[in-house]
Design a protein around this motif. Sequence first.
Motif, short mmCIF file in Angstrom:
data_model
loop_
_atom_site.label_atom_id
_atom_site.label_comp_id
_atom_site.label_asym_id
_atom_site.label_seq_id
_atom_site.Cartn_x
_atom_site.Cartn_y
_atom_site.Cartn_z
N ASP A 1 0.82 -1.22 0.00
CA ASP A 1 0.00 0.00 0.00
C ASP A 1 0.85 1.27 0.00
O ASP A 1 0.33 2.37 0.06
CB ASP A 1 -0.99 0.01 1.17
CG ASP A 1 -0.31 -0.03 2.54
OD1 ASP A 1 0.92 0.10 2.62
OD2 ASP A 1 -1.04 -0.21 3.54
N GLY A 2 2.18 1.12 -0.07
CA GLY A 2 3.09 2.28 -0.12
C GLY A 2 3.49 2.80 1.24
O GLY A 2 4.31 3.71 1.34
N ASN A 3 2.94 2.24 2.30
CA ASN A 3 3.29 2.65 3.66
C ASN A 3 4.47 1.83 4.18
O ASN A 3 4.79 0.78 3.63
CB ASN A 3 2.10 2.46 4.61
CG ASN A 3 0.91 3.31 4.23
OD1 ASN A 3 1.05 4.36 3.61
ND2 ASN A 3 -0.27 2.86 4.61
N VAL A 4 5.07 2.32 5.25
CA VAL A 4 6.10 1.58 5.98
C VAL A 4 5.55 1.34 7.38
O VAL A 4 5.05 2.27 8.02
CB VAL A 4 7.43 2.36 6.04
CG1 VAL A 4 8.45 1.64 6.89
CG2 VAL A 4 7.98 2.57 4.62
N TYR A 5 5.64 0.11 7.85
CA TYR A 5 5.09 -0.26 9.15
C TYR A 5 6.22 -0.61 10.11
O TYR A 5 7.16 -1.32 9.74
CB TYR A 5 4.14 -1.45 9.02
CG TYR A 5 2.88 -1.08 8.29
CD1 TYR A 5 1.73 -0.71 8.98
CD2 TYR A 5 2.84 -1.06 6.89
CE1 TYR A 5 0.57 -0.35 8.31
CE2 TYR A 5 1.69 -0.69 6.21
CZ TYR A 5 0.56 -0.35 6.93
OH TYR A 5 -0.59 0.03 6.25
N VAL B 1 3.23 4.05 11.66
CA VAL B 1 3.06 3.87 10.22
C VAL B 1 3.56 5.13 9.53
O VAL B 1 3.15 6.24 9.87
CB VAL B 1 1.58 3.63 9.84
CG1 VAL B 1 1.44 3.44 8.33
CG2 VAL B 1 1.01 2.43 10.58
N LEU B 2 4.46 4.97 8.58
CA LEU B 2 4.89 6.09 7.73
C LEU B 2 3.94 6.07 6.53
O LEU B 2 4.13 5.33 5.56
CB LEU B 2 6.35 5.91 7.29
CG LEU B 2 7.36 5.76 8.43
CD1 LEU B 2 8.76 5.52 7.87
CD2 LEU B 2 7.34 6.97 9.34
N VAL B 3 2.88 6.84 6.64
CA VAL B 3 1.78 6.83 5.67
C VAL B 3 2.24 7.47 4.36
O VAL B 3 2.90 8.51 4.36
CB VAL B 3 0.54 7.56 6.23
CG1 VAL B 3 -0.58 7.58 5.22
CG2 VAL B 3 0.09 6.91 7.53
N ASN B 4 1.87 6.83 3.25
CA ASN B 4 2.23 7.29 1.90
C ASN B 4 3.73 7.53 1.76
O ASN B 4 4.16 8.49 1.14
CB ASN B 4 1.46 8.56 1.54
CG ASN B 4 -0.03 8.32 1.52
OD1 ASN B 4 -0.50 7.28 1.07
ND2 ASN B 4 -0.80 9.27 2.01
N ALA B 5 4.51 6.63 2.33
CA ALA B 5 5.96 6.73 2.23
C ALA B 5 6.40 6.64 0.77
O ALA B 5 7.37 7.29 0.36
CB ALA B 5 6.62 5.63 3.04
#
Length: 103
Positions: free
Chosen positions: A45-49, A61-65
């Motif tokens: 989804d393009g995020n980093v968890y 969560v690094l949203v829209n990384a």
Amino acid sequence: QGRGGQCTKSYSGGHVNSKYCIFSAFNVLANPNQKQQSIVTGSEDGNVYIYDLQSRAVKQVLVNAHSDACLAVAAHDKKELLATGGMSSDKCVRFWVPSSSSS
């Protein structure tokens, strides 16, 4: 005959991983108050968890990384520094530090 391994922990409930091989990294940092132990993983989804190593809960969560799937992650072994890499349409490597960090 080869030696078999046993999975001791699984991390789920955050990242999406159904189509690609996504890499994860251990992130163990010692600060003056406590030792921070995490698992960092990319996601389709393009995020980093970022998961807590022991509880397996999503810590951050690094949203829209990335604008495409994030397939690669790496954690520095001594500094609060992460590197993440996006897939085809993103084609970016990004570096991350905590917003309160002065390094």
